[in-house]
Design a protein around this motif. Structure first.
Motif, PDB file in Angstrom:
ATOM      1  N   LEU A 120     -73.369  26.522  85.049  1.00  0.00           N
ATOM      2  CA  LEU A 120     -72.926  27.978  84.296  1.00  0.00           C
ATOM      3  C   LEU A 120     -73.662  29.174  84.637  1.00  0.00           C
ATOM      4  N   PHE A 121     -74.932  29.126  85.274  1.00  0.00           N
ATOM      5  CA  PHE A 121     -75.433  30.447  85.607  1.00  0.00           C
ATOM      6  C   PHE A 121     -74.809  31.160  86.657  1.00  0.00           C
ATOM      7  N   ILE A 122     -74.071  30.687  87.170  1.00  0.00           N
ATOM      8  CA  ILE A 122     -73.416  31.492  88.355  1.00  0.00           C
ATOM      9  C   ILE A 122     -72.306  32.468  87.612  1.00  0.00           C
ATOM     10  N   PRO A 123     -71.537  31.645  86.941  1.00  0.00           N
ATOM     11  CA  PRO A 123     -70.456  32.837  86.478  1.00  0.00           C
ATOM     12  C   PRO A 123     -70.932  33.842  85.048  1.00  0.00           C
ATOM     13  N   LEU A 124     -72.171  33.239  84.463  1.00  0.00           N
ATOM     14  CA  LEU A 124     -72.790  33.864  83.814  1.00  0.00           C
ATOM     15  C   LEU A 124     -73.474  35.093  84.428  1.00  0.00           C
ATOM     16  N   TYR A 125     -74.033  35.026  85.680  1.00  0.00           N
ATOM     17  CA  TYR A 125     -74.761  36.140  86.388  1.00  0.00           C
ATOM     18  C   TYR A 125     -73.701  37.095  86.805  1.00  0.00           C
ATOM     19  N   THR A 126     -72.611  36.424  87.147  1.00  0.00           N
ATOM     20  CA  THR A 126     -71.410  37.617  87.540  1.00  0.00           C
ATOM     21  C   THR A 126     -71.132  38.438  86.344  1.00  0.00           C
ATOM     22  N   ILE A 127     -70.946  37.659  85.119  1.00  0.00           N
ATOM     23  CA  ILE A 127     -70.721  38.800  83.977  1.00  0.00           C
ATOM     24  C   ILE A 127     -71.850  39.429  83.705  1.00  0.00           C
ATOM     25  N   GLY A 132     -73.862  45.379  83.585  1.00  0.00           N
ATOM     26  CA  GLY A 132     -75.150  46.238  83.810  1.00  0.00           C
ATOM     27  C   GLY A 132     -76.043  45.809  82.860  1.00  0.00           C
ATOM     28  N   LEU A 133     -76.278  44.328  82.709  1.00  0.00           N
ATOM     29  CA  LEU A 133     -77.573  43.815  82.016  1.00  0.00           C
ATOM     30  C   LEU A 133     -78.540  43.087  82.824  1.00  0.00           C
ATOM     31  N   GLY A 134     -78.511  43.358  84.195  1.00  0.00           N
ATOM     32  CA  GLY A 134     -79.346  42.669  84.855  1.00  0.00           C
ATOM     33  C   GLY A 134     -80.918  42.988  84.488  1.00  0.00           C
ATOM     34  N   ASN A 135     -81.586  41.930  84.512  1.00  0.00           N
ATOM     35  CA  ASN A 135     -83.087  42.064  84.445  1.00  0.00           C
ATOM     36  C   ASN A 135     -83.439  42.907  83.166  1.00  0.00           C
ATOM     37  N   THR A 136     -82.623  42.439  82.132  1.00  0.00           N
ATOM     38  CA  THR A 136     -83.110  42.952  80.787  1.00  0.00           C
ATOM     39  C   THR A 136     -82.874  41.645  79.624  1.00  0.00           C
ATOM     40  N   GLU A 208     -86.117  27.787  77.203  1.00  0.00           N
ATOM     41  CA  GLU A 208     -84.995  28.045  78.088  1.00  0.00           C
ATOM     42  C   GLU A 208     -85.667  28.572  79.490  1.00  0.00           C
ATOM     43  N   PHE A 209     -85.340  27.791  80.443  1.00  0.00           N
ATOM     44  CA  PHE A 209     -86.202  28.310  81.718  1.00  0.00           C
ATOM     45  C   PHE A 209     -85.094  28.775  82.998  1.00  0.00           C
ATOM     46  N   LEU A 210     -84.032  28.146  83.041  1.00  0.00           N
ATOM     47  CA  LEU A 210     -83.096  28.556  84.233  1.00  0.00           C
ATOM     48  C   LEU A 210     -82.659  29.735  84.092  1.00  0.00           C
ATOM     49  N   LEU A 211     -81.744  29.973  82.988  1.00  0.00           N
ATOM     50  CA  LEU A 211     -81.156  31.377  83.051  1.00  0.00           C
ATOM     51  C   LEU A 211     -82.140  32.514  82.967  1.00  0.00           C
ATOM     52  N   ALA A 212     -83.262  32.468  82.328  1.00  0.00           N
ATOM     53  CA  ALA A 212     -84.458  33.294  82.528  1.00  0.00           C
ATOM     54  C   ALA A 212     -84.935  33.608  83.810  1.00  0.00           C
ATOM     55  N   LEU A 213     -85.106  32.564  84.489  1.00  0.00           N
ATOM     56  CA  LEU A 213     -85.406  32.807  85.856  1.00  0.00           C
ATOM     57  C   LEU A 213     -84.417  33.414  86.799  1.00  0.00           C
ATOM     58  N   VAL A 214     -83.294  33.272  86.479  1.00  0.00           N
ATOM     59  CA  VAL A 214     -82.214  33.909  87.444  1.00  0.00           C
ATOM     60  C   VAL A 214     -81.865  35.309  86.870  1.00  0.00           C
ATOM     61  N   THR A 216     -83.996  37.625  85.244  1.00  0.00           N
ATOM     62  CA  THR A 216     -85.133  38.495  84.982  1.00  0.00           C
ATOM     63  C   THR A 216     -86.019  38.343  86.291  1.00  0.00           C
ATOM     64  N   SER A 217     -86.625  39.584  86.535  1.00  0.00           N
ATOM     65  CA  SER A 217     -87.257  39.669  87.899  1.00  0.00           C
ATOM     66  C   SER A 217     -88.618  40.329  87.909  1.00  0.00           C
ATOM     67  N   ASP A 218     -89.158  40.819  86.634  1.00  0.00           N
ATOM     68  CA  ASP A 218     -90.349  41.501  86.632  1.00  0.00           C
ATOM     69  C   ASP A 218     -91.037  41.160  85.443  1.00  0.00           C
ATOM     70  N   HIS A 219     -92.186  41.548  85.389  1.00  0.00           N
ATOM     71  CA  HIS A 219     -93.207  40.868  84.482  1.00  0.00           C
ATOM     72  C   HIS A 219     -92.895  41.402  83.064  1.00  0.00           C
ATOM     73  N   THR A 220     -92.287  42.755  83.093  1.00  0.00           N
ATOM     74  CA  THR A 220     -91.864  43.323  81.601  1.00  0.00           C
ATOM     75  C   THR A 220     -90.683  42.529  80.925  1.00  0.00           C
ATOM     76  N   THR A 221     -89.970  41.910  81.544  1.00  0.00           N
ATOM     77  CA  THR A 221     -88.667  41.223  81.092  1.00  0.00           C
ATOM     78  C   THR A 221     -89.136  39.734  80.849  1.00  0.00           C
ATOM     79  N   MET A 222     -89.972  39.274  81.633  1.00  0.00           N
ATOM     80  CA  MET A 222     -89.827  37.651  81.801  1.00  0.00           C
ATOM     81  C   MET A 222     -90.406  37.093  80.444  1.00  0.00           C
ATOM     82  N   THR A 223     -89.981  35.829  80.313  1.00  0.00           N
ATOM     83  CA  THR A 223     -90.133  35.213  79.031  1.00  0.00           C
ATOM     84  C   THR A 223     -91.238  34.384  79.394  1.00  0.00           C
ATOM     85  N   ILE A 224     -91.763  33.538  78.354  1.00  0.00           N
ATOM     86  CA  ILE A 224     -93.271  32.814  78.455  1.00  0.00           C
ATOM     87  C   ILE A 224     -92.973  31.644  79.562  1.00  0.00           C
TER      88      ILE A 224
END
Length: 275
Positions: A120-127, A132-136, A208-214, A216-224
């Motif tokens: 699911l992460f590819i279609p979810l990433y497209t959405i 405009g919610l990338g890296n948030t 959750e790991f996979l969706l957060a990895l896809v 988020t890309s910087d320290h300020t938005t990364m989860t634990i």
């Protein structure tokens, strides 16, 4: 008598093995976090000979781990709040109302939960990108609903079925509307199940790991979970800091389960028996 004794011994033996398998990793995590680097890499010992908090200080000051814990808490809390509301009304609709296809809706909800996130992460990433919610953090709150809502809906369906519908019918005879009976009768009686589903939703979002990895890309938005994985550089494992971070990441979940363990047991028992 002999049979019951043998069953009892077998039960306690299996429980002891289970407790051992759970307790040893926890003990090793805490012990490693409290060891000095000398105890870890030079004079190895199973117990910390000179307990220290230096690893906790480093992950908090150098790695700014509290920011990532805050991100996880905000995402998990928001996701859980939305999930409980949506799942409660969805489960009520499927269990109490009679309409064509409601059984298939319940099966589709379960099927959606069983789908692996990797599909699911590819279609979810497209959405997410289109919105405009990338890296948030909002992207995580939105996409986490794709697995928390189906799970909690299915769980609450089992719990709602354990409550006789006659109770709501009596309330409606006394003047309550269908929604009024829902809020005055069904939801209060379903409190253990609702709390249990909220706890499991919070846990799923926290870990959750996979969706957060896809997403988020910087320290300020990364989860634990992502931050802990980023602390491994190449083939270098800084075990003291990794275990200190793992301990800090486990504390909120441990506190949550400790405070609400009674509701978890009641909610799972009712949902499993009547679902």
């Amino acid at each position: 008598m002999h049979e019951s004794l043998s069953i009892r011994v077998t039960t306690y033996a299996l429980l002891a093995i289970f407790v051992f398998l759970v307790a040893v990793p926890l003990f090793w995590m805490v012990a490693t976090a409290l060891k000095s680097n000398k105890d870890l890499y030079e004079d190895f010992s199973y117990l910390p000979t000179r307990p220290t908090l230096q690893h906790f200080v480093r992950v908090i000051t150098r790695e700014d781990l509290l920011t990532n814990i805050r991100n996880s808490f905000v995402v998990a809390t928001t996701t859980t709040a939305v999930t409980v509301v949506v799942s409660a009304f969805a489960a009520f609709s499927i269990v109490r109302y009679r309409y064509w296809g409601r059984e298939w809706v319940g099966r589709l909800i379960l099927f959606k939960y069983l789908l692996p996130t990797a599909m699911l992460f590819i279609p979810l990433y497209t959405i997410v990108v289109a919105m405009g919610l990338g890296n948030t953090l909002k992207s995580l709150m939105l996409t986490y609903l794709s697995f928390t809502v189906p799970f909690c809906t299915w769980m609450l369906m089992g719990y709602f079925r354990s409550i006789p519908p006659e109770l709501e019918e009596h309330a409606m005879v006394d003047g309550c509307s269908k929604i009024g009976a829902l809020f005055r009768i069904l939801f209060p009686l379903s409190a253990p199940g609702i709390v249990a589903s909220a706890i499991f939703s919070f846990t799923l979002a926290w870990n959750e790991f996979l969706l957060a990895l896809v997403f988020t890309s910087d320290h300020t938005t990364m989860t634990i979970p992502i931050k802990l994985s980023m602390m491994v550089v190449g083939d270098q494992y800084i075990w003291g800091q990794l275990m200190a971070g793992a301990v800090l990441a486990s504390v909120p979940i441990a506190i949550l389960y400790f405070l609400a363990q009674r509701f978890v047991v009641q909610g799972l028992a009712a949902g499993a028996v009547k679902g």
